[in-house]
Write a protein that holds these residues in place. Sequence first.
Motif, PDB file in Angstrom:
ATOM      1  N   ILE A   1       8.334   4.159   5.695  1.00 19.93           N
ATOM      2  CA  ILE A   1       7.414   4.524   4.738  1.00 19.93           C
ATOM      3  C   ILE A   1       6.595   5.941   4.995  1.00 19.93           C
ATOM      4  O   ILE A   1       6.930   6.235   6.196  1.00 19.93           O
ATOM      5  N   CYS A   2       5.861   6.424   4.299  1.00 16.73           N
ATOM      6  CA  CYS A   2       5.299   7.751   4.461  1.00 16.73           C
ATOM      7  C   CYS A   2       3.927   7.410   4.553  1.00 16.73           C
ATOM      8  O   CYS A   2       3.148   6.773   3.711  1.00 16.73           O
TER       9      CYS A   2
ATOM     10  N   VAL B   1       0.746  -1.399  -0.137  1.00 17.55           N
ATOM     11  CA  VAL B   1      -0.028   0.015   0.146  1.00 17.55           C
ATOM     12  C   VAL B   1       1.018   1.296   0.052  1.00 17.55           C
ATOM     13  O   VAL B   1       0.560   2.269  -0.775  1.00 17.55           O
ATOM     14  N   PHE B   2       1.961   1.315   0.730  1.00 18.68           N
ATOM     15  CA  PHE B   2       2.737   2.419   0.964  1.00 18.68           C
ATOM     16  C   PHE B   2       4.223   1.878   0.379  1.00 18.68           C
ATOM     17  O   PHE B   2       4.783   1.054   0.381  1.00 18.68           O
ATOM     18  N   LEU B   3       4.674   3.405  -0.355  1.00 15.27           N
ATOM     19  CA  LEU B   3       5.998   3.155  -0.869  1.00 15.27           C
ATOM     20  C   LEU B   3       7.032   3.345   0.102  1.00 15.27           C
ATOM     21  O   LEU B   3       7.144   4.386   0.862  1.00 15.27           O
ATOM     22  N   PRO B   4       8.173   2.541   0.525  1.00 18.11           N
ATOM     23  CA  PRO B   4       9.080   2.841   1.423  1.00 18.11           C
ATOM     24  C   PRO B   4      10.130   3.836   0.480  1.00 18.11           C
ATOM     25  O   PRO B   4      10.072   4.179  -0.487  1.00 18.11           O
ATOM     26  N   LEU B   5      10.931   4.461   1.362  1.00 19.99           N
ATOM     27  CA  LEU B   5      11.948   5.568   1.010  1.00 19.99           C
ATOM     28  C   LEU B   5      12.757   4.523  -0.118  1.00 19.99           C
ATOM     29  O   LEU B   5      12.848   4.975  -1.427  1.00 19.99           O
ATOM     30  N   VAL B   6      13.243   3.441   0.242  1.00 20.62           N
ATOM     31  CA  VAL B   6      14.133   2.581  -0.694  1.00 20.62           C
ATOM     32  C   VAL B   6      13.948   1.093  -0.369  1.00 20.62           C
ATOM     33  O   VAL B   6      13.279   0.903   0.571  1.00 20.62           O
ATOM     34  N   VAL B   7      14.512   0.329  -1.033  1.00 18.60           N
ATOM     35  CA  VAL B   7      14.264  -1.278  -0.898  1.00 18.60           C
ATOM     36  C   VAL B   7      15.825  -1.869  -1.228  1.00 18.60           C
ATOM     37  O   VAL B   7      16.556  -1.026  -1.754  1.00 18.60           O
TER      38      VAL B   7
END
Length: 222
Positions: A161-162, A61-67
């Motif tokens: 995440i944001c 559902v939410f984009l993390p800063l990076v993976v």
Amino acid sequence: HRQAVLAAIARREWLLQMLALGAAGCRRGDDRAYSRSTTATIAYEEGELAPEYDAPDKRLVFLPLVVENETGELEGRLAERWEHSADYREWTYHLRPGLRWHDGVPVTAHDLKFSLDLLAHPDVLAFGPKAFESVTVLDDLTVTIRTGRIANADAYNTWLICYPKHRLERLDPKHIADWEFWTHPLGNGPYRFVRYLPQTMIEFESNSDYYRGKPKIEHVRL
């Protein structure tokens, strides 16, 4: 029995990671079983979308800063690029332009600052006390984070995440665990919320506006 449980958990974590990474489309086109399947159903413990859980479900559902990609290198998602100070205590993130929450509102650095302030709030403390000295918005797509006494803070960025400021800023952090938002989430990632059945499931559908392309698996039921 214990080995079977661990294997099931590992399979669940792997599938969630693949869906969240957008790799759900990496399947054989001639595999009829897969080509007929447009829904993934995954075992789920209610509440896993809340901040106190570090579960892969969130990344649907939410984009993390990076993976961390298959080779162990950091790969941008919410952040398009970033740099850090020599002592690794100050990180500047340049967010990916054009990202939107699922209601159409643009994702900005103000959302990221709000999220960090929320997670560091005394009534939440998802990071522990004094994890960050400061969070400074430089412009709508740039934020600088100064960490506390942590020698290497890059461990944060793979799971940070944001959350949408415009949806949550008027809610009381004291009751964060009870927010309806965790069962009716508004995200910015590859899957959009569809419906929630208490103590039964949460259903999501693939996001046609996802910046990496619409996921091949159309529905996910947790």
